[in-house]
Motif scaffolding. Structure first.
Motif, PDB file in Angstrom:
ATOM      1  N   SER A 549       0.749  -1.253   0.057  1.00  0.00           N
ATOM      2  CA  SER A 549       0.007  -0.011   0.114  1.00  0.00           C
ATOM      3  C   SER A 549       0.887   1.267  -0.013  1.00  0.00           C
ATOM      4  CB  SER A 549      -0.946   0.026   1.239  1.00  0.00           C
ATOM      5  OG  SER A 549      -0.249   0.000   2.461  1.00  0.00           O
ATOM      6  N   ARG A 551       2.469   3.175   1.709  1.00  0.00           N
ATOM      7  CA  ARG A 551       3.098   3.787   2.976  1.00  0.00           C
ATOM      8  C   ARG A 551       3.950   4.699   2.649  1.00  0.00           C
ATOM      9  NH1 ARG A 551       5.338  -1.746   4.478  1.00  0.00           N
ATOM     10  NH2 ARG A 551       5.647  -1.615   2.423  1.00  0.00           N
ATOM     11  N   SER A 584       2.273   3.734   7.297  1.00  0.00           N
ATOM     12  CA  SER A 584       1.477   4.896   6.705  1.00  0.00           C
ATOM     13  C   SER A 584       1.679   6.129   7.661  1.00  0.00           C
ATOM     14  CB  SER A 584      -0.108   4.503   6.727  1.00  0.00           C
ATOM     15  OG  SER A 584      -0.343   4.065   8.111  1.00  0.00           O
ATOM     16  N   GLU A 610       1.280  -3.812   8.274  1.00  0.00           N
ATOM     17  CA  GLU A 610       1.532  -2.745   7.309  1.00  0.00           C
ATOM     18  C   GLU A 610       2.915  -3.055   6.878  1.00  0.00           C
ATOM     19  OE1 GLU A 610      -0.299   1.467   7.389  1.00  0.00           O
ATOM     20  OE2 GLU A 610       1.317   1.250   9.015  1.00  0.00           O
TER      21      GLU A 610
END
Length: 644
Positions: A549, A551, A584, A610
């Motif tokens: 993602s 981040r 993030s 994450e």
């Protein structure tokens, strides 16, 4: 209004001028992608300009001249995001790099947002040691995030020894057009009109009209070119949906999945000989009058929902195709390396294509347009099939091709994994590259991947070979660019070295791994991919659910500023690669001062991954300098693993 238009360089914008953001304007909204792109655009022009005279226009400021006791205040109607970012950028230069702009002070305030105004003032006056993301003051988070992002980007430029060149170019050669509206303007009404104005003609539509001029006397070629362009322009749909049944079957077969054409003339033969096109509808004037005049296929529109998000827009895609064309087609082998190094900046779309469209030889011009149209169609088909998209149904990365099967003469659309058993690995590699390069103009990985899948020597795309190519590209990114003492250009990596690293492994600058928040996002994403790959070879997999993602924040797992009563570690340990991971931005700002134990408890409650590197760090019972050192050694060894 046009007579009062003022052309200002950035130093003039900030010298003895005051700007106000009125109550009807939204708050500052730029994120990392826009901020990085602004800095990188200026940096690219600063490096490119050898004469120091070329101007770079970054847009306009539409203003109302508000008279006050202290003089004129320019009420900013349009351009406030750019103006705010420039204010932040100059504060970073002053505080972090001791570079002062003549006569500059914070020259912007918000009429109805005192926190935003205070934040800008606070940033300008802050000390060098203060971390604005951990300030005890109540500040606008979006603005403080922008400060941190700008600082990181300028640090990269400084390390390349180009900061002085960047600043000089920014002050003198970056231009804004300041446009005042008439004094009797109803500002609320004017602002409403600006935000609800009709769709304007985009650059790629003007470019299409210019290219169509080469077929001014050839009705069928015009129609075929136009259909290819419109079918390719919708980046959210697979290109097959842009053709009627007869042409689609001729081009892609009954299953919509086989592209057999080899040149533009092959595509023409796929179209019916009975073509009725009003060429007057293909001029720039007609486009401006009514964009909907152009014939666009609407057949089976209900069967073609927009269920995917593209990783790039159409204007940038055109530049990717052009770069691949001039580096692969023998018609352009006499071009110099600089001429083949097509910029991927869509703000330069027209000037880039004009190099090929302004030649006097009409046959060369027509050959170019035909070559480009063919590769555009083939490239969009291969892009749809072999480059990731975001699936809107489950909000996950997707790597699928479109296939049609018929039941009782009714078409059934199916989206099938593009590469059988290797699909997941390729999806992970592509998404690793994608999230590491959030700005559109720096998606060189995409150019490399498209160049690979469009290679004429391939009968089909082999999954294992595709993985090897992307892993080689990952090696080259790391060794020839991000850890290199002297960075290699992306163009050289892709087209000169065939995505193969030429670096001497014993001559890397490994200190770049131990620079705290200045460590490149790609480094962490590459490591997470390698850790995921290792995990997939185990019987008891831990990280199967991990996906990449956007981040963007480098976290110090052991905090830089621990809460009162907690031990402070030495800076060398804090900024060590062993103490860093990528998460993030919002989670980093919330948890930044927490000790490792508290962070573990926070993530344990949520159960989401994450960062694989972070998960491994959290498996340690204690986290002090010894654990940091051991983790750094282990992770660096994995990071520097090559496919070779």
């Amino acid at each position: 209004m046009a007579n009062n238009l003022v052309e200002l360089n950035i130093e003039e914008v900030f010298s003895n001028n005051t700007y106000a953001i009125p109550i009807y304007q939204r708050n500052y909204a730029w994120k990392e992608a826009q901020i990085k792109q602004l800095v990188q655009d200026v940096y690219d022009y600063a490096k490119y300009d050898k004469t120091t005279t070329q101007k770079y226009y970054i847009g306009s400021l539409v203003v109302f001249e508000r008279k006050t006791e202290d003089g004129i205040v320019y009420e900013t109607i349009d351009g406030q995001q750019r103006l705010t970012t420039l204010n932040i950028l100059f504060s970073v230069l002053k505080n972090e790099f001791d570079i002062h702009i003549n006569n500059y002070k914070t020259n912007l305030h918000f009429d109805s947002r005192p926190m935003s105004s205070y934040t800008l003032e606070h940033l300008y006056n802050k000390t060098k040691k203060e971390d604005v993301n951990k300030s005890e003051k109540k500040l606008n988070v979006r603005i403080t995030d922008a400060y941190t992002i700008a600082k990181k980007e300028l640090n990269k430029i400084k390390k390349a020894n180009h900061l002085e060149q960047f600043v000089n170019y920014l002050k003198a050669n970056v231009i804004i057009l300041r446009v005042p509206v008439p004094k009797d303007t109803d500002l609320n009404h004017y602002f409403e009109i600006m935000n609800n104005r009709g769709e304007q003609l985009e650059k790629h539509e003007v470019l299409k009209a210019k290219m169509l001029k080469v077929f001014s006397k050839e009705k069928k070629e015009s129609h075929v070119f136009n259909t290819i362009w419109e079918a390719s322009a919708n980046m959210e749909k697979y290109v097959q949906h842009g053709f009627n049944t007869e042409v689609r079957t001729a081009l892609f077969g009954k299953d919509w999945n086989h592209f057999e054409a080899e040149v533009f003339e092959d595509v023409i033969t796929s179209f019916s000989t009975k073509i009725k096109v009003d060429n007057t509808a293909l001029t720039i004037e007609a486009l401006l009058k009514d964009k909907q005049q152009i014939e666009i296929n609407k057949e089976e529109e209900d069967d073609a929902p927009e269920r995917f998000n593209s990783v790039i827009n159409f204007s940038n895609f055109l530049l990717h195709i052009l770069r691949i064309l001039v580096n692969s087609n023998p018609n352009y082998e006499l071009l110099s390396e600089d001429e083949k190094n097509i910029p991927l900046d869509d703000k330069r779309l027209m000037e880039t294509f004009d190099f090929f469209l302004n030649v006097e030889d009409k046959n060369k011009k027509k050959t170019f347009v035909k070559d480009f149209a063919f590769l555009l169609l083939k490239g969009k088909h291969y892009y749809d099939k072999y480059i990731i998209k975001r699936n809107l149904k489950d909000d996950k990365w997707s790597l699928k091709y479109l296939k049609v099967e018929y039941y009782n003469k009714k078409a059934s659309h199916q989206y099938i994994n593009s590469l059988d058993t290797n699909n997941k690995s390729i999806l992970m590699l592509l998404s690793m590259f994608h999230v590491s390069a959030p700005t559109l103009i720096y998606k060189h990985w995409l150019n490399a991947a498209l160049n690979y899948v469009l290679d004429d020597g391939k009968d089909r795309i082999d999954g294992e070979d595709y993985i090897c190519y992307l892993e080689d590209l990952s090696d080259a990114y790391l060794y020839d660019r991000f850890l290199a003492k002297q960075e290699n250009d992306y163009f050289n990596i892709i087209y000169i070295n065939d995505a193969y690293s030429t670096a001497n492994m014993d001559d890397l600058d490994k200190s770049k791994l131990n620079q705290g928040t200045s460590v490149e996002n790609f480094v962490f994403n590459r490591l997470d991919y390698l850790l995921w790959k290792q995990d997939q070879e185990k019987e008891n997999k831990q990280f199967s659910d991990f996906s990449f993602s956007f981040r963007t924040s480098v976290e110090h797992y052991y905090p830089q500023n621990p809460m009162e009563g907690q031990e402070r570690l030495d800076t060398s340990a804090l900024d060590s690669f062993g103490n860093l991971c990528l998460i993030s931005r919002n989670k980093n700002s919330k948890l930044s001062n927490y000790m490792p134990t508290a962070k573990k408890e926070h993530y344990a409650k949520r159960g989401s991954i994450e960062s694989i590197k972070q998960q491994i760090m959290m498996q340690e019972k204690h986290w002090q300098e010894i654990e940091i050192e051991q983790h750094a050694e282990k992770m660096t060894k994995i990071l520097l693993t090559t496919r070779k």
